[in-house]
Scaffold this active site. Structure first.
Site, PDB file in Angstrom:
ATOM      1  N   ASP A 104       0.878  -1.202   0.032  1.00 56.71           N
ATOM      2  CA  ASP A 104       0.040  -0.135   0.026  1.00 56.71           C
ATOM      3  C   ASP A 104       0.930   1.109  -0.080  1.00 56.71           C
ATOM      4  OD1 ASP A 104      -2.469   1.173  -0.017  1.00 56.71           O
ATOM      5  OD2 ASP A 104      -2.683   1.156   2.285  1.00 56.71           O
ATOM      6  N   ASN A 121     -10.471   0.606   1.532  1.00 50.94           N
ATOM      7  CA  ASN A 121      -9.241   0.367   2.158  1.00 50.94           C
ATOM      8  C   ASN A 121      -9.401   0.745   3.698  1.00 50.94           C
ATOM      9  OD1 ASN A 121      -7.924  -0.224  -0.383  1.00 50.94           O
ATOM     10  ND2 ASN A 121      -6.350   1.388   0.083  1.00 50.94           N
ATOM     11  N   VAL A 122      -9.005  -0.154   4.362  1.00 51.26           N
ATOM     12  CA  VAL A 122      -9.291   0.108   6.083  1.00 51.26           C
ATOM     13  C   VAL A 122      -8.142  -0.246   6.836  1.00 51.26           C
ATOM     14  CG1 VAL A 122     -10.612  -0.244   8.103  1.00 51.26           C
ATOM     15  CG2 VAL A 122     -11.689  -0.610   5.874  1.00 51.26           C
ATOM     16  N   HIS A 125      -7.223   9.805   5.141  1.00 49.77           N
ATOM     17  CA  HIS A 125      -6.515   8.729   5.966  1.00 49.77           C
ATOM     18  C   HIS A 125      -6.429   8.921   7.680  1.00 49.77           C
ATOM     19  CE1 HIS A 125      -4.203   7.835   2.216  1.00 49.77           C
ATOM     20  NE2 HIS A 125      -4.873   6.552   2.372  1.00 49.77           N
ATOM     21  N   GLY A 163      -9.258   5.619   2.946  1.00 53.59           N
ATOM     22  CA  GLY A 163      -9.704   6.299   4.225  1.00 53.59           C
ATOM     23  C   GLY A 163     -10.943   5.616   4.588  1.00 53.59           C
ATOM     24  N   GLY A 164     -11.194   4.278   4.648  1.00 55.09           N
ATOM     25  CA  GLY A 164     -12.481   3.749   5.088  1.00 55.09           C
ATOM     26  C   GLY A 164     -12.759   4.027   6.690  1.00 55.09           C
ATOM     27  N   ASP A 200       2.394   4.917  -5.219  1.00 51.72           N
ATOM     28  CA  ASP A 200       1.781   6.109  -4.909  1.00 51.72           C
ATOM     29  C   ASP A 200       2.635   7.573  -5.145  1.00 51.72           C
ATOM     30  OD1 ASP A 200       0.472   8.484  -3.919  1.00 51.72           O
ATOM     31  OD2 ASP A 200       0.176   7.584  -1.849  1.00 51.72           O
TER      32      ASP A 200
HETATM   33  P1  13P Z   1      -7.901   4.631   7.184  1.00 47.64           P
HETATM   34  O1  13P Z   1      -6.406   4.246   7.808  1.00 47.64           O
HETATM   35  O2  13P Z   1      -8.549   5.854   7.163  1.00 47.64           O
HETATM   36  O3  13P Z   1      -8.644   3.310   7.366  1.00 47.64           O
HETATM   37  O4  13P Z   1      -7.466   4.545   5.430  1.00 47.64           O
HETATM   38  C1  13P Z   1      -6.765   3.536   5.136  1.00 47.64           C
HETATM   39  C2  13P Z   1      -6.397   3.496   3.651  1.00 47.64           C
HETATM   40  O5  13P Z   1      -6.775   4.136   2.778  1.00 47.64           O
HETATM   41  C3  13P Z   1      -4.950   2.682   3.226  1.00 47.64           C
HETATM   42  O6  13P Z   1      -4.596   2.880   2.024  1.00 47.64           O
END
Ligand code: 13P
Length: 291
Positions: free
Chosen positions: A82, A237-238, A181, A216-217, A104
């Site tokens: 990631d 994504n979490v 995030h 940014g879940g 990224d």
């Molecule tokens: P969060 O940390 O807000 O859950 O975001 C996760 C994310 O997007 C990882 O790429």
């Protein structure tokens, strides 16, 4: 069936309008927990590592554990790197056996983002069916080595999104649409649903081609999550939530068992906490029973 190409997994999700949970893990207990939860729910799964835990544990060690767990699981599972900002480390993880790589370069100017993203795509596609995720626009907050201040964040331009997808050859696309995030400061963060809809129609309108990722879940309300999925988000994504569960559960367990010296019991409590969190996500993403 267990070690699969993320693009295929996510094209199916895009077509059937559900999302696959992509969960960032930092250790073995978390990895075992997300796999166990997904197996119990018969859900496809993406395990993610940010760059710091990947380097700390070593890509080859992570891949070995992933393969051991995935090969005996009756569900498809991917291992994703990631938010990597370093092209060489992307290549190293692809060589080690990660099945998806996210380069990224979203903080770079458009042309440089395309150049670096294409470089990783060419490499990953050249050595096998490794899927590559790229990002356009910037997601605010902190995700491991990537830090974007709120006033620095920029949303994805839909027209540039098409050009980015065409010129890089990416398999999976993360457009910035206002999610962040970390922990949201308000219960209802301002998200640009129309922008996601437009990007989704431009890229996947005729038929699903390049699945879309929602970053940014953590902290998003369930109705918001469902709306983002209905508008075309098929990888969700979490990360922060799993870190909080790990630390809070460990703290709570030790606080209430201060005289006990049994690490296995701490691990069991963490595992249970993570499994319950993943059940929640799988249910709202609509991917239960889709494996
Ligand atoms: P969060 O940390 O807000 O859950 O975001 C996760 C994310 O997007 C990882 O790429």
């Amino acid at each position: 069936m267990s070690i699969v190409d993320a693009k295929e997994m996510l094209l199916k999700a895009t077509e059937e309008k559900y999302a696959v949970g992509a969960f960032n893990i930092t250790n073995l207990i978390q990895m075992e927990a997300v796999v166990e939860a997904a197996v119990n729910k018969r859900a496809p799964l993406i395990i993610q590592t940010s760059v710091t835990p990947s380097k700390f544990l070593a890509p080859k060690v992570l891949v070995a554990i992933y393969k051991t767990l995935a090969e005996s699981a009756p569900i498809p599972i991917c291992l994703h790197l990631d938010h990597c900002i370093d092209v060489e480390y992307c290549k190293q993880c692809a060589d080690a056996g990660y099945t998806n790589i996210m380069i990224d370069a979203s903080k770079q100017v458009f042309k440089e983002n395309i150049r670096q993203t294409k470089q990783v795509c060419d490499y990953c596609h050249g050595i096998g069916s490794i899927s590559v995720e790229g990002e356009l626009g910037t997601v605010s907050g902190v995700e491991d080595q990537v830090k974007v201040a709120e006033d620095e964040a920029s949303l994805c331009d839909p027209k540039q999104a098409l050009e980015f997808v065409d010129q890089t050859g990416i398999d999976i696309f993360a457009p910035a649409i206002g999610t962040a995030h970390g922990v949201y400061k308000t219960k209802n963060p301002k998200l640009d649903f129309n922008r996601l809809k437009e990007i989704s129609e431009l890229i996947n309108g005729d038929e699903p081609k390049v699945p879309l990722v929602i970053h940014g879940g953590t902290g998003l309300q369930p109705d918001v999550v469902k709306k983002l999925v209905s508008l075309g988000g098929s990888k969700f994504n979490v990360s922060t939530e799993l870190k909080h569960t790990l630390i809070d559960t460990t703290h709570d367990y030790i606080s209430s068992h201060r005289d006990e010296y049994n690490p296995g019991k701490i691990d069991a409590a963490v595992k249970e906490g993570i499994i319950n969190g993943i059940y929640y996500w799988i249910d709202i993403l609509g991917c239960a029973g889709k494996a």
